[in-house]
Each structure stands twice: as structure tokens, then as C-alpha cells.
Design an enzyme around this catalytic site. Structure first.
Site, PDB file in Angstrom:
ATOM      1  N   ARG A  94       0.834  -1.205   0.000  1.00  0.00           N
ATOM      2  CA  ARG A  94       0.000   0.000   0.000  1.00  0.00           C
ATOM      3  C   ARG A  94       0.866   1.252   0.000  1.00  0.00           C
ATOM      4  O   ARG A  94       0.548   2.239  -0.669  1.00  0.00           O
ATOM      5  CB  ARG A  94      -0.944  -0.015   1.217  1.00  0.00           C
ATOM      6  CG  ARG A  94      -2.097   0.982   1.108  1.00  0.00           C
ATOM      7  CD  ARG A  94      -1.791   2.317   1.724  1.00  0.00           C
ATOM      8  NE  ARG A  94      -1.226   2.136   3.029  1.00  0.00           N
ATOM      9  CZ  ARG A  94      -0.192   2.840   3.478  1.00  0.00           C
ATOM     10  NH1 ARG A  94       0.378   3.798   2.749  1.00  0.00           N
ATOM     11  NH2 ARG A  94       0.289   2.600   4.692  1.00  0.00           N
ATOM     12  N   ARG A 251      -2.257  10.639   3.642  1.00  0.00           N
ATOM     13  CA  ARG A 251      -2.902  10.288   4.907  1.00  0.00           C
ATOM     14  C   ARG A 251      -4.289   9.697   4.677  1.00  0.00           C
ATOM     15  O   ARG A 251      -4.721   8.797   5.397  1.00  0.00           O
ATOM     16  CB  ARG A 251      -2.998  11.531   5.800  1.00  0.00           C
ATOM     17  CG  ARG A 251      -1.653  12.008   6.333  1.00  0.00           C
ATOM     18  CD  ARG A 251      -1.704  13.458   6.807  1.00  0.00           C
ATOM     19  NE  ARG A 251      -0.427  13.881   7.360  1.00  0.00           N
ATOM     20  CZ  ARG A 251      -0.104  15.127   7.635  1.00  0.00           C
ATOM     21  NH1 ARG A 251      -0.987  16.106   7.399  1.00  0.00           N
ATOM     22  NH2 ARG A 251       1.082  15.429   8.133  1.00  0.00           N
ATOM     23  N   MET A 345      -4.982 -13.450  20.800  1.00  0.00           N
ATOM     24  CA  MET A 345      -5.981 -14.507  20.650  1.00  0.00           C
ATOM     25  C   MET A 345      -5.399 -15.776  20.026  1.00  0.00           C
ATOM     26  O   MET A 345      -5.866 -16.886  20.282  1.00  0.00           O
ATOM     27  CB  MET A 345      -7.162 -13.999  19.815  1.00  0.00           C
ATOM     28  CG  MET A 345      -8.012 -12.973  20.558  1.00  0.00           C
ATOM     29  SD  MET A 345      -9.059 -11.972  19.477  1.00  0.00           S
ATOM     30  CE  MET A 345     -10.197 -13.179  18.837  1.00  0.00           C
ATOM     31  N   GLU A 371       3.770  10.064   8.052  1.00  0.00           N
ATOM     32  CA  GLU A 371       2.742  10.998   7.582  1.00  0.00           C
ATOM     33  C   GLU A 371       1.978  11.640   8.749  1.00  0.00           C
ATOM     34  O   GLU A 371       0.776  11.838   8.694  1.00  0.00           O
ATOM     35  CB  GLU A 371       1.756  10.315   6.621  1.00  0.00           C
ATOM     36  CG  GLU A 371       2.392   9.601   5.457  1.00  0.00           C
ATOM     37  CD  GLU A 371       3.190  10.516   4.547  1.00  0.00           C
ATOM     38  OE1 GLU A 371       3.223  11.720   4.795  1.00  0.00           O
ATOM     39  OE2 GLU A 371       3.799  10.002   3.606  1.00  0.00           O
TER      40      GLU A 371
END
Length: 391
Positions: A94, A251, A345, A371
């Protein structure tokens, strides 16, 4: 019978256009079939496949909101959904589309000349060229106005000197967007410049010992008497507002993306506790486990709903500066909390590479910081509420 919409209680999917749904499905398929099979190995080896940029380009997710020079002209929601699906696999991927789209294509498209747009945008949008964004310095992270990189006018252009640190893509970049102050370090004098790989005086030093975002190539940029012709200055910049428009665009994508990592880990842990037998019953039968699952469901869906509203406001030209700081601050924090609970978990299995959770956890530690760290966004929001700057 009414469908139990536990996964999408606020009907985000029903508020997407058919085009947005198609883009999300295409990106999800790409992430699952191309990125996911190699992510563990690539993370282990600190390896980024440069050719992925051409695949990103074919998919239409580089500069996807740009409506010229090969851009898809997609909505802000579609861009956010792409970030969400890509970060389900790994934050490094990303980051790749965020830097190219928000920090390289965006400033050239918005502040560049027609000649600069025609020269650079087609290859950046198609992924045939890779870009990076040189703003951060070792002593100027949260306070970029303290940068020491300078330019001085030359008869036919500018001379740049200085260094940038923690720059994503710098070691593989063809195009460098570099920000500098005039030689007197006057903060109002900030300018952006387009540099090309192999420019005399420009060198890059990779950072190889990272323990987070290991797939993402990161490095330092060193500038020693680098000559930049006037034609490579982003002449239409408007001081720091131009810089922050780039950061806010990034952002925005981050705020969607981190929820992808959180969603991925939530669903991994949900499946795990439903099938893990402990004390002769599934772990999911325990109240504490169900409470954690409810917290995850709540925060992911509140975050997605807020992102969707912000996306629509962005496309309507509304001022979303406060929304961006709220989303970046809140979604990063809540996503990190979710992934920590997921690790808990799964017990010791949460440490195993193939469960992916620990990799997402250490990645989000970095995403939470870059950022604009959480506390910086708190101060931005405080200033905007009170009109009083505390920094």
C-alpha cells in the site's frame, strides 16, 4: 429472513457505485492472486519486485483519481478501497501505491507545468517509471520546516544541497520529488523540484536493517551541488500548503489502508477461535474472546464509515483537513490495537509467519508514525479547535 450483516453493519457496500465495487473486486483479486502467495517470502528477504509497478499500472491504481495522461479518473472512494484491499496483504505494498499516487503523481499533476505533466505522468501512471518523495530529514521529521536542504538560484536554474532520510522507493526510483528551502533557510521559500535518476551529484543509500515494512525499499537521498534546470521546478506550488496537500492525500489513503490490515487480522483471528478447541469447547465460546471480536467489528466499521463519508466530501471539494487528521490518528491507533488483540488470541501461533498477524503488527507500528504521528495530529486538531498553536 433478514440477513445477518455482521461484517458490514453500516451498509458501506450498498453505498458504493457499481464502478467502485468493480474496482474493489479487481484489486482484491489481484492482491489475493499476485501479492499474497509471495508475501511471507518477500518479507523474510526484504524483497520488493520492481516489476509490480507495471502490474499496478495495468490495474489502474497508480494516480487513479487523475483524469488525464492515462489516469483512471476514479473516485476518492475507489482509491481508498484500493488501499484497503492492498494493505490486507501488506502495508509495504500500500505504501508503494500511496507514494506513487499521492506524493509523486499528485504534485506533478497539481503544481507542474503542462510540459512536466506530459513528460512524467504517463510513465508514472503506467508504472513504467517509479517515483519517490523527498521531504523528511534526520532532524526534520514532524517539523518539516526545519529542513536543511537548500536551493540557490543559478543563471539557468537552481543548485540543491542537503539530504533526505527514510524515503520510500528512493533506492529504486527513476523520479525524485525533492523539497528545499532557499539558502537562507527561510521557511516561506519552500519549493519542489523534479529530479531524475543519474543526475550528477544525486546519490542514494538504502536502509537495509529495518524490522518493519521490510518489503518496502527505503533509503537516504544525498544531494551535493545538484544542478536543476528551471524547467524542473514545480513552479505552481504555493508554499507549505502544496506540501501538505500531498501529505493529506497520502494520509487519506493510509486511513483506508490500515483498516485493511485490521480487517485481515480480525478475520484470521475469528476463524482461528471458532476452530481452536480449548477446555473442550471453541475459544470463540468464551466471553472475553467475543468481546474482543465485537471491539474489532466496531472499530473497523466505524473507521470504514468515516472514510466513506470523507471520500464523498473530498470529491465534493469540501474542506476535510480536520477529517484527515481524525482518520489518520484514530484508524492507525485502532488498527494497531486490533492487531495486538489478534496476536493475543492466537497465542504462540500469532508469532508464526504464515498467520500473517505479527507482520501486520510490526508494519502498523511504522504506519502509525509516518505521515504525521498520532500526537502531531492531536496537536493539529487542538490548534484547529482553539485557534492556539501549541507547537
Amino acid at each position: 429472513m433478514i440477513k445477518n450483516n455482521w461484517f458490514d453493519p453500516f451498509f458501506v457496500q450498498e453505498n458504493l457505485s457499481e464502478e467502485e465495487k468493480l474496482i474493489q473486486n479487481n484489486v482484491r483479486s489481484f492482491a489475493d492472486n499476485i501479492l499474497r502467495p509471495k508475501v511471507v517470502e518477500n518479507n523474510r528477504n526484504h524483497h520488493f519486485e520492481r516489476e509490480l509497478y507495471k502490474e499496478f499500472g495495468k490495474l489502474g491504481i497508480l494516480g487513479s483519481t487523475t483524469n488525464s495522461h492515462g489516469g483512471a479518473g476514479a473516485s476518492s472512494t475507489a482509491y481508498g478501497l484500493s488501499a484497503y484491499e492492498i494493505e490486507k496483504v501488506d502495508s509495504s505494498y500500500r505504501s508503494s501505491i500511496s507514494v506513487q499516487s499521492s506524493l509523486v503523481i499528485h504534485p506533478i499533476y497539481n503544481f507542474g507545468s503542462d510540459e512536466q505533466k506530459d513528460k512524467y505522468l504517463p510513465e508514472l501512471i503506467s508504472g513504467h517509471k517509479i517515483g519517490c518523495f523527498g521531504l523528511t530529514e534526520s532532524e526534520a521529521g514532524s517539523d518539516p520546516s526545519s529542513m536543511k536542504t537548500t536551493y540557490k538560484k543559478d543563471k539557468d536554474g537552481y543548485i540543491l544541497n542537503g539530504s533526505k532520510n527514510w524515503i520510500t522507493n528512493s533506492s529504486i526510483a527513476d523520479i525524485f520529488i525533492v523539497w528545499a528551502l532557499n539558502e537562507n533557510l527561510e521557511t516561506h521559500s519552500v519549493k519542489g523540484f523534479i529530479l531524475e535518476k543519474n543526475t550528477k551529484g544525486l546519490t542514494v543509500s538504502p536502509i537495509n536493517n529495518k524490522t518493519s515494512l521490510k518489503i518496502s525499499p527505503t533509503g537516504q537521498i544525498l544531494l551535493e551541488n545538484v544542478f536543476i534546470p528551471k524547467s524542473n521546478c514545480l513552479q505552481n506550488t504555493n508554499g507549505w500548503s502544496s506540501v501538505f496537500s500531498c501529505l493529506n492525500k497520502a494520509r487519506f489513503g493510509i486511513s483506508w489502508g490500515v483498516l485493511g490490515a485490521a480487517t485481515e487480522c480480525w478475520l484470521i483471528s475469528k476463524e482461528y477461535v471458532e476452530n481452536r478447541i480449548m477446555f473442550k469447547k471453541p475459544l470463540a465460546a468464551n466471553q472475553l474472546i467475543q468481546k474482543k471480536l465485537a471491539d474489532m467489528q466496531t472499530e473497523v466499521n466505524l473507521g470504514l464509515s468515516s472514510c466513506l463519508l470523507t471520500s464523498k466530501a473530498m470529491d465534493e471539494g469540501k474542506n476535510i483537513i480536520n477529517a484527515i487528521s481524525i482518520l489518520k490518528r484514530n484508524n492507525c491507533k485502532k488498527s494497531l490495537d486490533i492487531v495486538r488483540d489478534c496476536r493475543d488470541m492466537l497465542g504462540a501461533n500469532g508469532l508464526i509467519e504464515e498467520y500473517h498477524i505479527m507482520r501486520h503488527l510490526v508494519n502498523l507500528e511504522t504506519v502509525k508514525t509516518y505521515e504525521g504521528a498520532e500526537n502531531i495530529h492531536s496537536l493539529i486538531l487542538g490548534k484547529n479547535q482553539t485557534g492556539i498553536a501549541s507547537f
